[in-house]
Design a protein around this motif. Sequence first.
Motif, PDB file in Angstrom:
ATOM      1  N   VAL A 197       0.856  -1.189   0.000  1.00 54.03           N
ATOM      2  CA  VAL A 197       0.000   0.000   0.000  1.00 54.03           C
ATOM      3  C   VAL A 197       0.888   1.233   0.000  1.00 54.03           C
ATOM      4  CG1 VAL A 197      -1.810   1.299   1.166  1.00 54.03           C
ATOM      5  CG2 VAL A 197      -1.808  -1.208   1.290  1.00 54.03           C
ATOM      6  N   THR A 198       0.716   2.079  -0.987  1.00 54.21           N
ATOM      7  CA  THR A 198       1.458   3.337  -1.081  1.00 54.21           C
ATOM      8  C   THR A 198       0.505   4.474  -0.775  1.00 54.21           C
ATOM      9  OG1 THR A 198       2.965   2.444  -2.749  1.00 54.21           O
ATOM     10  CG2 THR A 198       2.808   4.835  -2.589  1.00 54.21           C
ATOM     11  N   LEU A 199       0.801   5.195   0.319  1.00 55.10           N
ATOM     12  CA  LEU A 199      -0.039   6.329   0.726  1.00 55.10           C
ATOM     13  C   LEU A 199       0.589   7.623   0.254  1.00 55.10           C
ATOM     14  CD1 LEU A 199      -0.934   5.209   4.359  1.00 55.10           C
ATOM     15  CD2 LEU A 199      -2.304   4.937   2.279  1.00 55.10           C
ATOM     16  N   THR A 200      -0.231   8.475  -0.339  1.00 59.42           N
ATOM     17  CA  THR A 200       0.260   9.712  -0.921  1.00 59.42           C
ATOM     18  C   THR A 200      -0.737  10.827  -0.666  1.00 59.42           C
ATOM     19  OG1 THR A 200       1.063  10.710  -2.977  1.00 59.42           O
ATOM     20  CG2 THR A 200      -0.736   9.118  -3.173  1.00 59.42           C
ATOM     21  N   TYR A 257       4.805  -9.653  -9.679  1.00 61.82           N
ATOM     22  CA  TYR A 257       5.221 -10.784  -8.851  1.00 61.82           C
ATOM     23  C   TYR A 257       4.054 -11.353  -8.045  1.00 61.82           C
ATOM     24  CZ  TYR A 257      10.168 -10.250  -9.902  1.00 61.82           C
ATOM     25  OH  TYR A 257      11.390 -10.219 -10.552  1.00 61.82           O
ATOM     26  N   GLY A 258       2.838 -11.044  -8.472  1.00 61.36           N
ATOM     27  CA  GLY A 258       1.669 -11.628  -7.839  1.00 61.36           C
ATOM     28  C   GLY A 258       1.218 -10.946  -6.569  1.00 61.36           C
ATOM     29  N   ILE A 259       1.692  -9.729  -6.320  1.00 63.86           N
ATOM     30  CA  ILE A 259       1.346  -9.009  -5.094  1.00 63.86           C
ATOM     31  C   ILE A 259       0.359  -7.897  -5.424  1.00 63.86           C
ATOM     32  CG2 ILE A 259       2.233  -7.610  -3.186  1.00 63.86           C
ATOM     33  CD1 ILE A 259       4.994  -8.948  -3.739  1.00 63.86           C
ATOM     34  N   PRO A 260      -0.861  -7.929  -4.883  1.00 62.75           N
ATOM     35  CA  PRO A 260      -1.765  -6.801  -5.120  1.00 62.75           C
ATOM     36  C   PRO A 260      -1.185  -5.537  -4.503  1.00 62.75           C
ATOM     37  CG  PRO A 260      -2.665  -8.282  -3.447  1.00 62.75           C
ATOM     38  CD  PRO A 260      -1.459  -8.964  -4.024  1.00 62.75           C
ATOM     39  N   ALA A 261      -1.403  -4.416  -5.184  1.00 65.21           N
ATOM     40  CA  ALA A 261      -0.856  -3.140  -4.719  1.00 65.21           C
ATOM     41  C   ALA A 261      -1.932  -2.067  -4.805  1.00 65.21           C
ATOM     42  CB  ALA A 261       0.359  -2.743  -5.547  1.00 65.21           C
ATOM     43  N   ILE A 275      -9.335  -1.086   3.138  1.00 64.38           N
ATOM     44  CA  ILE A 275      -8.745  -2.118   2.281  1.00 64.38           C
ATOM     45  C   ILE A 275      -8.953  -3.486   2.910  1.00 64.38           C
ATOM     46  CG2 ILE A 275      -6.582  -2.997   1.333  1.00 64.38           C
ATOM     47  CD1 ILE A 275      -5.629  -0.070   1.173  1.00 64.38           C
ATOM     48  N   ALA A 276      -8.770  -3.568   4.227  1.00 68.59           N
ATOM     49  CA  ALA A 276      -8.962  -4.833   4.934  1.00 68.59           C
ATOM     50  C   ALA A 276     -10.422  -5.278   4.941  1.00 68.59           C
ATOM     51  CB  ALA A 276      -8.449  -4.710   6.370  1.00 68.59           C
ATOM     52  N   GLU A 277     -11.321  -4.354   4.653  1.00 68.55           N
ATOM     53  CA  GLU A 277     -12.752  -4.671   4.606  1.00 68.55           C
ATOM     54  C   GLU A 277     -13.279  -4.762   3.177  1.00 68.55           C
ATOM     55  OE1 GLU A 277     -14.264  -1.567   7.039  1.00 68.55           O
ATOM     56  OE2 GLU A 277     -13.389  -2.395   8.881  1.00 68.55           O
ATOM     57  N   ARG A 278     -12.346  -4.882   2.220  1.00 67.31           N
ATOM     58  CA  ARG A 278     -12.679  -5.152   0.815  1.00 67.31           C
ATOM     59  C   ARG A 278     -13.355  -3.978   0.117  1.00 67.31           C
ATOM     60  NH1 ARG A 278     -13.119  -9.123   4.147  1.00 67.31           N
ATOM     61  NH2 ARG A 278     -12.274 -11.199   3.704  1.00 67.31           N
ATOM     62  N   GLU A 279     -13.184  -2.781   0.637  1.00 71.62           N
ATOM     63  CA  GLU A 279     -13.782  -1.613  -0.009  1.00 71.62           C
ATOM     64  C   GLU A 279     -12.875  -1.100  -1.122  1.00 71.62           C
ATOM     65  OE1 GLU A 279     -15.242   1.461   2.549  1.00 71.62           O
ATOM     66  OE2 GLU A 279     -15.681   0.056   4.176  1.00 71.62           O
ATOM     67  N   SER A 280     -13.480  -0.375  -2.054  1.00 74.43           N
ATOM     68  CA  SER A 280     -12.720   0.246  -3.136  1.00 74.43           C
ATOM     69  C   SER A 280     -12.098   1.533  -2.630  1.00 74.43           C
ATOM     70  CB  SER A 280     -13.632   0.540  -4.329  1.00 74.43           C
ATOM     71  OG  SER A 280     -12.936   1.282  -5.311  1.00 74.43           O
ATOM     72  N   VAL A 281     -10.765   1.536  -2.536  1.00 74.66           N
ATOM     73  CA  VAL A 281     -10.027   2.701  -2.061  1.00 74.66           C
ATOM     74  C   VAL A 281      -8.885   2.965  -3.025  1.00 74.66           C
ATOM     75  CG1 VAL A 281      -8.631   3.665  -0.205  1.00 74.66           C
ATOM     76  CG2 VAL A 281     -10.570   2.196   0.343  1.00 74.66           C
ATOM     77  N   GLY A 282      -8.729   4.222  -3.437  1.00 76.27           N
ATOM     78  CA  GLY A 282      -7.617   4.568  -4.311  1.00 76.27           C
ATOM     79  C   GLY A 282      -7.631   3.788  -5.610  1.00 76.27           C
ATOM     80  N   THR A 283      -6.446   3.376  -6.036  1.00 76.54           N
ATOM     81  CA  THR A 283      -6.280   2.601  -7.271  1.00 76.54           C
ATOM     82  C   THR A 283      -5.618   1.270  -6.930  1.00 76.54           C
ATOM     83  OG1 THR A 283      -6.048   4.600  -8.613  1.00 76.54           O
ATOM     84  CG2 THR A 283      -5.209   2.543  -9.553  1.00 76.54           C
ATOM     85  N   MET A 284      -6.258   0.184  -7.326  1.00 72.19           N
ATOM     86  CA  MET A 284      -5.702  -1.149  -7.079  1.00 72.19           C
ATOM     87  C   MET A 284      -5.039  -1.674  -8.344  1.00 72.19           C
ATOM     88  SD  MET A 284      -7.324  -4.707  -5.676  1.00 72.19           S
ATOM     89  CE  MET A 284      -6.767  -4.358  -4.015  1.00 72.19           C
ATOM     90  N   PHE A 285      -3.824  -2.239  -8.168  1.00 66.38           N
ATOM     91  CA  PHE A 285      -3.106  -2.907  -9.254  1.00 66.38           C
ATOM     92  C   PHE A 285      -3.272  -4.414  -9.078  1.00 66.38           C
ATOM     93  CE2 PHE A 285      -1.517   1.273  -9.252  1.00 66.38           C
ATOM     94  CZ  PHE A 285      -0.894   1.523 -10.468  1.00 66.38           C
TER      95      PHE A 285
END
Length: 294
Positions: A197-200, A257-261, A275-285
């Motif tokens: 998770v990259t916070l900006t 490398y198979g890691i969601p970001a 994120i831990a509750e499966r909500e749509s936050v930011g941009t998921m890779f």
Amino acid sequence: MSELSETTGASEATETPAVDPDAVAAAREAAAEADRVIVKAGTNSLTDDDSNLDDAKLDKLVDDIESLLSRGKEVLLVSSGAVGAGIGRLDHPTADRDTLEASQALSTVGQSLLMHRYTESFERYDRKVAQILITQHDLENPERFTNFRNTVETLLEWGVVPIINENDAVATEELQIGDNDMISSNIAVGIGVDLLVTLTDVGGVYTGNPKENPDAERIEVVGDNYSDVEDVVTASSTGGFGGIQTKVRGARDAAEYGIPAVIAKSTEPDVLAKIAERESVGTMFLPLDGELDD
């Protein structure tokens, strides 16, 4: 894509045709179930407009990390902010960091303050922290990286939160905008974490620079549409845009490398808990190795 409201954090989602909805759901599930998470926080997520460490911002970050730790997850924090904190601490104008020597010296002043504040903030939850300073060379040299990885594994086993930053005092080429974005990605791959998770200071990846273009829309998911997203980011990054190019590159490297970001806004309420509750936050890779497609 979806448009993010800066005032409420709400979003109106529209589907991105190039992305499989089942893959999106699987990636969100993987992110929510991640046992080991790297959280990277940028300088603007920790300092005010005068480059002073912002106590409220730092405490919020720690609160967000605690929301993961309290779920039994392991968290590694990659934290920028040492140079900025040094500028604020010494009341130096930002221009004073124009030379490499000044930036290196300022980082040594700011790093001690940064760790002092992290120690204080995590103590609110009776959490212990450890400082690790590294350079890109430490990640590229097999023996040095093995030592680094063993240290991290031991700290996590002890329940200590590793706080990692670039060793700006000895860095040369590495002392530049965005390097911690790539360091966090390299660590994610090398140690084998489950989520990056990259916070900006922006709410994710947008179709334009949201600081300049109010019509820019948040890109909710990046998968097979990566080339288009990369083109958009390159075209809209002339004004800085939170160093978004390196954040996108780092997230993509982890995804390969198979890691969601996830790239998300640090000021979003309960950003890591969402994120831990499966909500749509930011941009998921989305992970690209196919493991989540089954």
